[in-house]
Structures are given as structure tokens and as C-alpha cells.
Design a protein around this motif. Structure first.
Motif, PDB file in Angstrom:
ATOM      1  N   UNK A 172       0.838  -1.201   0.000  1.00 35.16           N
ATOM      2  CA  UNK A 172       0.000   0.000   0.000  1.00 35.16           C
ATOM      3  C   UNK A 172       0.874   1.253   0.000  1.00 35.16           C
ATOM      4  N   UNK A 173       1.941   1.238   0.821  1.00 33.84           N
ATOM      5  CA  UNK A 173       2.846   2.389   0.881  1.00 33.84           C
ATOM      6  C   UNK A 173       3.523   2.624  -0.462  1.00 33.84           C
ATOM      7  N   UNK A 174       3.834   1.548  -1.173  1.00 33.73           N
ATOM      8  CA  UNK A 174       4.439   1.679  -2.499  1.00 33.73           C
ATOM      9  C   UNK A 174       3.489   2.395  -3.453  1.00 33.73           C
ATOM     10  N   UNK A 175       2.223   1.985  -3.432  1.00 33.71           N
ATOM     11  CA  UNK A 175       1.226   2.633  -4.281  1.00 33.71           C
ATOM     12  C   UNK A 175       1.043   4.094  -3.882  1.00 33.71           C
ATOM     13  N   UNK A 176       1.004   4.368  -2.571  1.00 34.66           N
ATOM     14  CA  UNK A 176       0.855   5.743  -2.106  1.00 34.66           C
ATOM     15  C   UNK A 176       2.043   6.604  -2.534  1.00 34.66           C
ATOM     16  N   UNK A 177       3.243   6.048  -2.412  1.00 32.66           N
ATOM     17  CA  UNK A 177       4.433   6.798  -2.805  1.00 32.66           C
ATOM     18  C   UNK A 177       4.431   7.134  -4.284  1.00 32.66           C
ATOM     19  N   UNK A 178       3.960   6.203  -5.086  1.00 31.04           N
ATOM     20  CA  UNK A 178       3.862   6.459  -6.527  1.00 31.04           C
ATOM     21  C   UNK A 178       2.912   7.618  -6.803  1.00 31.04           C
ATOM     22  N   UNK A 179       1.776   7.640  -6.113  1.00 34.04           N
ATOM     23  CA  UNK A 179       0.791   8.704  -6.311  1.00 34.04           C
ATOM     24  C   UNK A 179       1.379  10.058  -5.912  1.00 34.04           C
ATOM     25  N   UNK A 180       2.131  10.096  -4.807  1.00 29.11           N
ATOM     26  CA  UNK A 180       2.751  11.347  -4.366  1.00 29.11           C
ATOM     27  C   UNK A 180       3.774  11.822  -5.395  1.00 29.11           C
ATOM     28  N   UNK A 181       4.617  10.913  -5.902  1.00 30.73           N
ATOM     29  CA  UNK A 181       5.597  11.298  -6.916  1.00 30.73           C
ATOM     30  C   UNK A 181       4.914  11.838  -8.167  1.00 30.73           C
ATOM     31  N   UNK A 182       3.849  11.174  -8.584  1.00 30.81           N
ATOM     32  CA  UNK A 182       3.131  11.608  -9.770  1.00 30.81           C
ATOM     33  C   UNK A 182       2.535  12.995  -9.558  1.00 30.81           C
ATOM     34  N   UNK A 183       1.974  13.234  -8.370  1.00 27.30           N
ATOM     35  CA  UNK A 183       1.373  14.528  -8.071  1.00 27.30           C
ATOM     36  C   UNK A 183       2.418  15.642  -8.025  1.00 27.30           C
ATOM     37  N   UNK A 184       3.567  15.360  -7.430  1.00 28.69           N
ATOM     38  CA  UNK A 184       4.573  16.401  -7.224  1.00 28.69           C
ATOM     39  C   UNK A 184       5.417  16.672  -8.467  1.00 28.69           C
ATOM     40  N   UNK A 185       5.768  15.595  -9.184  1.00 24.63           N
ATOM     41  CA  UNK A 185       6.727  15.755 -10.278  1.00 24.63           C
ATOM     42  C   UNK A 185       6.160  15.412 -11.650  1.00 24.63           C
ATOM     43  N   UNK A 186       5.126  14.590 -11.687  1.00 23.98           N
ATOM     44  CA  UNK A 186       4.471  14.264 -12.940  1.00 23.98           C
ATOM     45  C   UNK A 186       5.312  13.485 -13.923  1.00 23.98           C
ATOM     46  N   UNK A 187       6.414  12.897 -13.467  1.00 27.99           N
ATOM     47  CA  UNK A 187       7.330  12.234 -14.401  1.00 27.99           C
ATOM     48  C   UNK A 187       7.368  10.722 -14.242  1.00 27.99           C
ATOM     49  N   UNK A 188       6.388  10.152 -13.530  1.00 32.67           N
ATOM     50  CA  UNK A 188       6.386   8.710 -13.279  1.00 32.67           C
ATOM     51  C   UNK A 188       5.092   8.096 -13.789  1.00 32.67           C
ATOM     52  N   UNK A 189       5.226   7.247 -14.807  1.00 30.70           N
ATOM     53  CA  UNK A 189       4.060   6.533 -15.301  1.00 30.70           C
ATOM     54  C   UNK A 189       3.964   5.173 -14.632  1.00 30.70           C
ATOM     55  N   UNK A 190       2.856   4.466 -14.834  1.00 32.88           N
ATOM     56  CA  UNK A 190       2.679   3.140 -14.227  1.00 32.88           C
ATOM     57  C   UNK A 190       3.802   2.167 -14.557  1.00 32.88           C
ATOM     58  N   UNK A 191       4.380   2.298 -15.761  1.00 35.56           N
ATOM     59  CA  UNK A 191       5.446   1.376 -16.153  1.00 35.56           C
ATOM     60  C   UNK A 191       6.687   1.549 -15.280  1.00 35.56           C
ATOM     61  N   UNK A 192       6.923   2.775 -14.779  1.00 36.95           N
ATOM     62  CA  UNK A 192       8.070   3.005 -13.896  1.00 36.95           C
ATOM     63  C   UNK A 192       7.898   2.227 -12.599  1.00 36.95           C
ATOM     64  N   UNK A 193       6.718   2.289 -12.038  1.00 34.47           N
ATOM     65  CA  UNK A 193       6.428   1.566 -10.800  1.00 34.47           C
ATOM     66  C   UNK A 193       6.537   0.062 -11.014  1.00 34.47           C
ATOM     67  N   UNK A 194       5.936  -0.420 -12.070  1.00 37.01           N
ATOM     68  CA  UNK A 194       5.947  -1.856 -12.349  1.00 37.01           C
ATOM     69  C   UNK A 194       7.370  -2.367 -12.600  1.00 37.01           C
ATOM     70  N   UNK A 195       8.131  -1.638 -13.407  1.00 35.06           N
ATOM     71  CA  UNK A 195       9.502  -2.062 -13.703  1.00 35.06           C
ATOM     72  C   UNK A 195      10.387  -2.007 -12.464  1.00 35.06           C
ATOM     73  N   UNK A 196      10.200  -0.970 -11.644  1.00 33.82           N
ATOM     74  CA  UNK A 196      10.999  -0.865 -10.427  1.00 33.82           C
ATOM     75  C   UNK A 196      10.745  -2.009  -9.470  1.00 33.82           C
ATOM     76  N   UNK A 197       9.483  -2.369  -9.291  1.00 32.24           N
ATOM     77  CA  UNK A 197       9.158  -3.495  -8.417  1.00 32.24           C
ATOM     78  C   UNK A 197       9.706  -4.793  -8.981  1.00 32.24           C
ATOM     79  N   UNK A 198       9.596  -4.956 -10.301  1.00 29.26           N
ATOM     80  CA  UNK A 198      10.122  -6.179 -10.912  1.00 29.26           C
ATOM     81  C   UNK A 198      11.629  -6.280 -10.702  1.00 29.26           C
ATOM     82  N   UNK A 199      12.303  -5.138 -10.806  1.00 27.55           N
ATOM     83  CA  UNK A 199      13.742  -5.152 -10.588  1.00 27.55           C
ATOM     84  C   UNK A 199      14.104  -5.542  -9.167  1.00 27.55           C
TER      85      UNK A 199
END
Length: 209
Positions: A172-199
Motif C-alpha cells: 500500500x505504501x508503495x502505491x501511495x508513494x507512486x501517487x505522491x511522486x506523480x502529483x509532485x513531479x508528474x514524471x512517473x508513469x505506471x510502467x516506472x512503478x511496475x519495472x521498479x518493483x520487478x527489478x
């Protein structure tokens, strides 16, 4: 007088919520007044107050929809059997909520919609009503995710001896952090989150230790 159909009532309520979401996303909950909302929606005060008692009521309704959208997206993604791995699961949830440039309520782009969600979270620090709304929603989400972690464990996908709830809270915290990054910087798409977790999931534990 002709009866107004439920479809018309639902459409009018949707119109009000979408307009309020655009207004709040642009100006913020505190700076935006009900007059601003009325102007954005293009309806009379009487028409809006038929559905919502005021700004607090609108904010509460928007908060319920935002959190409900996250939970609905998660439950839809988790229905497949076997369940998707965390990277795929959270990636699907992120794509459902933020996959398109015009996703979100009221025609908001994904960054604006993420910003609206962050505003909702911050409002819980001052509004007992909103804190109760989000607390109830979070509890349901936490239980659902913990149950999914239990499925991972039962299927042999999860070997670490860590409480299911702890893993659920981290997801849940991972999803929340993604939303905060998207809101603040707008430079993170869903693929960034998915690829980072996969890595992260590909790390060789033997080499790390």
C-alpha cells in the motif's frame, strides 16, 4: 410534475462531482469556495445543494470515490488465478487509475488527479469526518491486501517469514508513494512503478547475504 428519472439524478450528481473535482484540483480545497464550484459546474446553488450540503460534503464524496477507485482497481486486478505478482498487480492498479492522459474524475489528467488524491489525504489531518471515511476505507484495503499476501504464501510464491499485514502495508505504501511522486513531479508513469518493483523482486538473496 413529471418524475425525474434516477438516471438523470445520477448524471446531475456526476456533473457536480466532476466540476468540484476540477475546481479543487486547480485551486485547492481551502482556496476554492462554493461559489467557485457553482461557477465551474454551471448550476444554481439550489441545484447543487439538493445533492450536497456544502463543501465538506463534496470533499467527503470525492474522497470516497478516490479511495473506492483504488480498492476497486485492486480487487479487479487480483481476481485472476493464480494472482499476479506484486509488480504486475500494482502496475495494473496504477494503469487503471492513471494510465491515460485524461484519466481521473472530471476529465483531470493523471497528475492533476494524483494531486487531488494527495489533497484528500492531507485533509484527514484536520477533518475528523474525512479521517473516519479514509480510515474505514484503508482498513478494508489493508485486510484485502493481507488476504492476497496469504494466497501468495499458500501457493508457495512467498517464502519469507514476515507477517502478511506487514507486506500488505508495504505494498500500500508503495502505491501511495507512486501517487505522491506523480502529483509532485508528474514524471512517473505506471510502467516506472511496475519495472521498479520487478527489478527489486529479481534480487538474488544469496548474493545479497
Amino acid at each position: 410534475m413529471a418524475r425525474v428519472s434516477q438516471e438523470h439524478l445520477d448524471a446531475r450528481r456526476r456533473q457536480i462531482l466532476d466540476g468540484a473535482a476540477r475546481c479543487f484540483a486547480r485551486d485547492g480545497f481551502h482556496a476554492a469556495s462554493m461559489q467557485d464550484v457553482l461557477k465551474e459546474v454551471g448550476l444554481s446553488a439550489g441545484a447543487v445543494y439538493r445533492y450536497f450540503s456544502g463543501k465538506e460534503d463534496l470533499i467527503d464524496a470525492i474522497a470516497r470515490e478516490a479511495v473506492g477507485g483504488v480498492r476497486e482497481a485492486f480487487e479487479r486486478a487480483a481476481r485472476s488465478s493464480p494472482p499476479p505478482t506484486p509488480d504486475v498487480l500494482i502496475g495494473r492498479v496504477a494503469r487503471t487509475l492513471f494510465g491515460g492522459e485524461a484519466d481521473g474524475r472530471g476529465g483531470l489528467d493523471r497528475r492533476a488527479y494524483a494531486g487531488l488524491i494527495v489533497q484528500v489525504w492531507s485533509e484527514t489531518l484536520r477533518s475528523e469526518r474525512l479521517a473516519a471515511t479514509l480510515g474505514e476505507a484503508y482498513e478494508g484495503l489493508r485486510v484485502s491486501w493481507a488476504e492476497l499476501v496469504g494466497v501468495y504464501r499458500a501457493s508457495g510464491m512467498l517464502a519469507a517469514d514476515v507477517p502478511d499485514e506487514h507486506i500488505a502495508r508495504t505494498l500500500i505504501a508503495t502505491a501511495q508513494g507512486f501517487i505522491v511522486q506523480l502529483a509532485m513531479f508528474g514524471d512517473a508513469g505506471p510502467e516506472v512503478l511496475e519495472n521498479g518493483l520487478r527489478g527489486l523482486m529479481s534480487m538474488d538473496q544469496q548474493k545479497v547475504s
